[in-house]
Scaffold this active site. Sequence first.
Site, mmCIF file in Angstrom:
data_model
loop_
_atom_site.group_PDB
_atom_site.id
_atom_site.type_symbol
_atom_site.label_atom_id
_atom_site.label_comp_id
_atom_site.label_asym_id
_atom_site.label_seq_id
_atom_site.Cartn_x
_atom_site.Cartn_y
_atom_site.Cartn_z
ATOM 1 N N THR A 72 1.052 -1.316 0.119
ATOM 2 C CA THR A 72 -0.005 0.025 0.041
ATOM 3 C C THR A 72 1.050 1.145 -0.173
ATOM 4 O O THR A 72 1.324 1.856 -1.012
ATOM 5 C CB THR A 72 -0.886 -0.095 1.297
ATOM 6 N N LYS A 75 4.106 -6.835 4.101
ATOM 7 C CA LYS A 75 3.751 -5.492 3.720
ATOM 8 C C LYS A 75 3.713 -4.583 4.946
ATOM 9 O O LYS A 75 3.209 -5.019 5.914
ATOM 10 C CB LYS A 75 2.603 -5.313 2.632
ATOM 11 N N THR A 88 -2.845 -2.323 8.086
ATOM 12 C CA THR A 88 -2.479 -3.717 8.000
ATOM 13 C C THR A 88 -1.148 -3.974 7.767
ATOM 14 O O THR A 88 -0.407 -3.637 6.969
ATOM 15 C CB THR A 88 -3.149 -4.287 6.764
ATOM 16 N N GLU A 136 7.384 4.256 8.383
ATOM 17 C CA GLU A 136 6.997 5.955 7.625
ATOM 18 C C GLU A 136 8.007 6.774 8.425
ATOM 19 O O GLU A 136 8.255 7.154 9.458
ATOM 20 C CB GLU A 136 5.549 6.168 8.208
ATOM 21 N N ASN A 142 1.639 11.417 7.938
ATOM 22 C CA ASN A 142 0.362 11.121 8.585
ATOM 23 C C ASN A 142 -0.563 12.170 8.987
ATOM 24 O O ASN A 142 -1.599 12.015 9.157
ATOM 25 C CB ASN A 142 0.514 10.260 10.130
ATOM 26 N N SER A 147 -7.578 12.769 1.245
ATOM 27 C CA SER A 147 -7.628 12.996 -0.508
ATOM 28 C C SER A 147 -6.419 13.133 -1.294
ATOM 29 O O SER A 147 -5.713 13.279 -0.860
ATOM 30 C CB SER A 147 -8.769 14.100 -0.593
#
Lengths: 412, 412
Positions: A155, A181, A192, A279, A407, A412
């Site tokens: 993702t 992942k 996830t 991240e 984050n 959008s």
Amino acid sequence: MAVNLATPNPAELLPVKGVRLGVTEAGIRKANRRDLTVIELSEGSRVAGVFTQNRFCAAPVQVCRQHLAGGAIRALLINTGVANAGTGEPGLAAANACCAALASAMGLDAGQVLPFSTGVILEPLPVDRLVAGLPAAVADLRADGWFDAAHAIMTTDTLAKAVSRQVRIGERTVTLTGISKGAGMIKPNMATMLGFLACDAAIAQDLLDDLVREAADLSFNSITVDGDTSTNDSFILIATGGAGNAEIAAADSEDYRALRAAVIEVAVGLAQAIVRDGEGATKFMTIAVEGGRDREECRKVGYAVAHSPLVKTAFFASDPNLGRILAAIGYAGIDDLDVAKLRVWLGNPDESVLVAEHGGRAASYLEEAGSRIMKHAELTVRIALARGDAAATVWTCDFSYDYVKINADYRS
Amino acid sequence: MAVNLATPNPAELLPVKGVRLGVTEAGIRKANRRDLTVIELSEGSRVAGVFTQNRFCAAPVQVCRQHLAGGAIRALLINTGVANAGTGEPGLAAANACCAALASAMGLDAGQVLPFSTGVILEPLPVDRLVAGLPAAVADLRADGWFDAAHAIMTTDTLAKAVSRQVRIGERTVTLTGISKGAGMIKPNMATMLGFLACDAAIAQDLLDDLVREAADLSFNSITVDGDTSTNDSFILIATGGAGNAEIAAADSEDYRALRAAVIEVAVGLAQAIVRDGEGATKFMTIAVEGGRDREECRKVGYAVAHSPLVKTAFFASDPNLGRILAAIGYAGIDDLDVAKLRVWLGNPDESVLVAEHGGRAASYLEEAGSRIMKHAELTVRIALARGDAAATVWTCDFSYDYVKINADYRS
């Protein structure tokens, strides 16, 4: 920017006898990206799994638990884009409909399919688009599909994650290949951690069930990026039996020990890859706790340090900030911890120094040594509790501007 | 940038009969700043306290616990700059030496002095400079010293924090004034939340002991900035008896209820001020959990939401990211939580909307309503667990770029 992690070399991802993988673009959330993966398992394959403890567990997790209890799993169906979590009864119906559609295409029962979803929470799964994509994914099934599958389950991961190993079991060579992942709760609502590890060993179901729990405990359950447990986390261990070894049936056998070590090595590699691709990560941190009364208290201390935003921001700044580490150890929840006996070392692959003892900074410690060590991207905090013989290791990454940026971006 | 917090108005900080405060510049870590505070209590004052649960508790915390057990406290000694934490036996000797010096200057026993330190961890307390500053601080003692003391106990706080209230107890007016400083583990190694609340009520010691625990539980123990528990946290409640009321001796008396309500109101105000001045804060968030089986499970849910970096970054971005809130509730550790019964509202002082029910997004919820609500700087997440009658509230702030910036700055 992943920490010492590269795209897997496709030539090094070994096919596992009895496993074929196919991917396609189903347009589940976005066009022009592979978002649907089918993994086919040969008849007689054994499968075991561990799943998120989150009470808001996703619909596919609930279906996986049911179908695993029935046994005879022959296919895995994985979609990205939509997590099918927080979707109530309609979400369960959607997951079941997808299993039924794949079963029909492959000549199986719906109960022989395990579904996995990752992506946006609270959105309905577009069953029609997913089902429409199944024929192409099934047509794509091939033994060397691991590299493409590792990409199709991503993702917000910046790199695909895959590891292969081979191990001798008796007279046979057993091959293990796994893919994983994204750790934690990922960029806007993307949830996830998923891990899939297949080997072609023959092994009894009860041992496989034990092994998946032990391997998860030592790998995926020993990492943290931000402390958030997602709604969809799943780790699946598959044993097809294709290698032709005599079935491993005893936990105290040499064969089991060999397979166990290989499975754990691959699982740890897949789990560490998730942290390296955390991240905004700029540092890969190993928190190694030893000398505890039991493993659980070692994990408490490891996670207290690994979760502390203050420790993580200090590591981002390459600041050997002992006070923050000691404070995190102190609030880890061990009520009778004697801080006067505690010792802490700071290290990188080149050197390690004692930084704390006797309840404070070690007399021998020089700040310049700490600063020198912290410049490395691979760092270890070793903590000796001096209370017993148990140990545990936790892996995490630092906390950077980019974590907040990623984050705080609107969805959008 | 503090959230809806201003410097206290000195005229609104009411003297408390029996309490005098003095400050000075002792040069403990930096020159030209007030860093030493003495609070003198009249004879017969009663004192109660609660302290950090961190196993690396600072030397002054250990000395406070000893001296409080002895009773007859007459002075508080507070320094900033150096926390005297992680300093072992020499740290204890330093704290005791400072108590002895102040006792000598004020004609007391050392055991009648409570010491408090806040600042850098792992550095030795400069006892000589601190003791040299005591005469000036004692000479400065005055009943209207609260405003200056609120400033002198600051470390990285951007604003001083002080609250006063008056309440009728029997025929008398009782005055309460409190000051507090910096939440969590603060900027490079700066530790410690400190809270001091004095009133001139007469109250039995056992009731005061109960009240300090209850007030701390509902105020300072219900806030979080970053989840890090410092080594020096202390909250002290003082009752001088100067108001002349008949001593409050029964927990079920009207007088106790009146004093209790006022103490809690002041303590909550002081605690909320710490969150409003949290590092990098741009939003003030109230997490109100109701319908739990007991208060503890409500607190678990509240803290899971309040600690989630993903929730906190979403609030920073004014993103009504329900998935992150639901996931945090799901991993809060309530094993038998029925998510299908859960309801969640998002609100600000102007409006509140139901955002989640039946295990997912509420059918009536519109994203535009969530976005509109989130633009406010004062936000409430209300969570109904539908399991019982217990409730708990937690206050926190968001997680911004500035949090990382502040905490990644090197200590020098």
